[in-house]
Design a protein around this motif. Sequence first.
Motif, mmCIF file in Angstrom:
data_model
loop_
_atom_site.group_PDB
_atom_site.id
_atom_site.type_symbol
_atom_site.label_atom_id
_atom_site.label_comp_id
_atom_site.label_asym_id
_atom_site.label_seq_id
_atom_site.Cartn_x
_atom_site.Cartn_y
_atom_site.Cartn_z
ATOM 1 N N ASP A 36 3.295 18.012 49.858
ATOM 2 C CA ASP A 36 2.035 18.734 49.683
ATOM 3 C C ASP A 36 2.108 20.121 50.320
ATOM 4 O O ASP A 36 1.619 21.099 49.749
ATOM 5 C CB ASP A 36 0.878 17.942 50.301
ATOM 6 C CG ASP A 36 0.516 16.708 49.495
ATOM 7 O OD1 ASP A 36 0.934 16.613 48.331
ATOM 8 O OD2 ASP A 36 -0.186 15.831 50.045
ATOM 9 N N ALA A 37 2.707 20.191 51.511
ATOM 10 C CA ALA A 37 2.836 21.484 52.191
ATOM 11 C C ALA A 37 3.713 22.433 51.379
ATOM 12 O O ALA A 37 3.395 23.619 51.225
ATOM 13 C CB ALA A 37 3.417 21.281 53.585
ATOM 14 N N ALA A 38 4.813 21.910 50.848
ATOM 15 C CA ALA A 38 5.712 22.739 50.037
ATOM 16 C C ALA A 38 5.002 23.234 48.786
ATOM 17 O O ALA A 38 5.124 24.410 48.402
ATOM 18 C CB ALA A 38 6.956 21.936 49.662
ATOM 19 N N ARG A 39 4.243 22.359 48.161
ATOM 20 C CA ARG A 39 3.522 22.754 46.944
ATOM 21 C C ARG A 39 2.476 23.818 47.251
ATOM 22 O O ARG A 39 2.306 24.771 46.479
ATOM 23 C CB ARG A 39 2.856 21.529 46.324
ATOM 24 C CG ARG A 39 2.135 21.831 45.024
ATOM 25 C CD ARG A 39 1.513 20.590 44.428
ATOM 26 N NE ARG A 39 0.762 20.905 43.227
ATOM 27 C CZ ARG A 39 0.039 20.024 42.550
ATOM 28 N NH1 ARG A 39 -0.014 18.776 42.945
ATOM 29 N NH2 ARG A 39 -0.625 20.385 41.467
ATOM 30 N N GLU A 40 1.769 23.688 48.383
ATOM 31 C CA GLU A 40 0.766 24.684 48.758
ATOM 32 C C GLU A 40 1.409 26.054 48.993
ATOM 33 O O GLU A 40 0.851 27.085 48.604
ATOM 34 C CB GLU A 40 0.029 24.227 50.018
ATOM 35 C CG GLU A 40 -0.925 23.067 49.791
ATOM 36 C CD GLU A 40 -1.464 22.499 51.096
ATOM 37 O OE1 GLU A 40 -1.206 23.125 52.156
ATOM 38 O OE2 GLU A 40 -2.116 21.452 51.066
ATOM 39 N N ILE A 41 2.575 26.054 49.622
ATOM 40 C CA ILE A 41 3.277 27.318 49.877
ATOM 41 C C ILE A 41 3.671 27.971 48.556
ATOM 42 O O ILE A 41 3.464 29.170 48.344
ATOM 43 C CB ILE A 41 4.510 27.077 50.770
ATOM 44 C CG1 ILE A 41 4.058 26.727 52.188
ATOM 45 C CG2 ILE A 41 5.418 28.308 50.793
ATOM 46 C CD1 ILE A 41 5.179 26.230 53.083
ATOM 47 N N VAL A 42 4.240 27.190 47.656
ATOM 48 C CA VAL A 42 4.635 27.736 46.349
ATOM 49 C C VAL A 42 3.412 28.230 45.589
ATOM 50 O O VAL A 42 3.440 29.304 44.971
ATOM 51 C CB VAL A 42 5.392 26.670 45.533
ATOM 52 C CG1 VAL A 42 5.580 27.126 44.098
ATOM 53 C CG2 VAL A 42 6.748 26.374 46.171
#
Length: 219
Positions: A36-42
């Motif tokens: 989820d954190a990676a997706r939010e950053i992208v």
Amino acid sequence: MPSLPSSSLSSEPGGHPTTGTRTQRRAASNRQAVIDAAREIVATEGVDALTLEAVAERADVAIATIYNRVGNRSSLLLAVAEQAMEHSRAHMDAAYAADGTAEERLLLVAASWVQFARESPHEFRILVEPADEPEAVVRLAELTRTQNAKLANAIRDGIREGLIRPELDPDQVATALWASLNGILALAWRPGGLRVEAESLDDLLATFITVATDGLRVR
């Protein structure tokens, strides 16, 4: 890419584990938090901002946890891309299942893909212009083939209905339509004078739809 056995856990609709041992639930929860954190950053900053350090800070976990639960940056990109594809399916599958002729469904599919690209531009970009990460590219190619097969089947429906030219190869047409639409949408992020602004992009999309639709129809 490390993962938990699917048979040991079930999840809520949001992806959070509801069964399994406490250790398994914690591990699955950590994995989901990392993704989820990676997706939010992208989604907010773009692919270039995706680093293990940035994900660790946002997810409030150690970098070692990222390696243990997901893997390296390539694995993170793959996980984000798979979620992006799932997100796009929410737009696309409803269009494929809609009532109406094959042509009407194809127009809905195109509109749904454009909507996804505009609502989630960074996710769209990671799907159509993936980072040079071999594992992620291979998986994305598989996911793309699956989605394009649905497009090809809709074209076959049109041929059976007598609406689409029977001499056309549905698989080739699906690939051509997918690549053309992506190419037009990608003009939104080209640098400098290569970029096409929103209003002009709308005109290009309308022109593409007109030309493509007319080219598919039986004479």
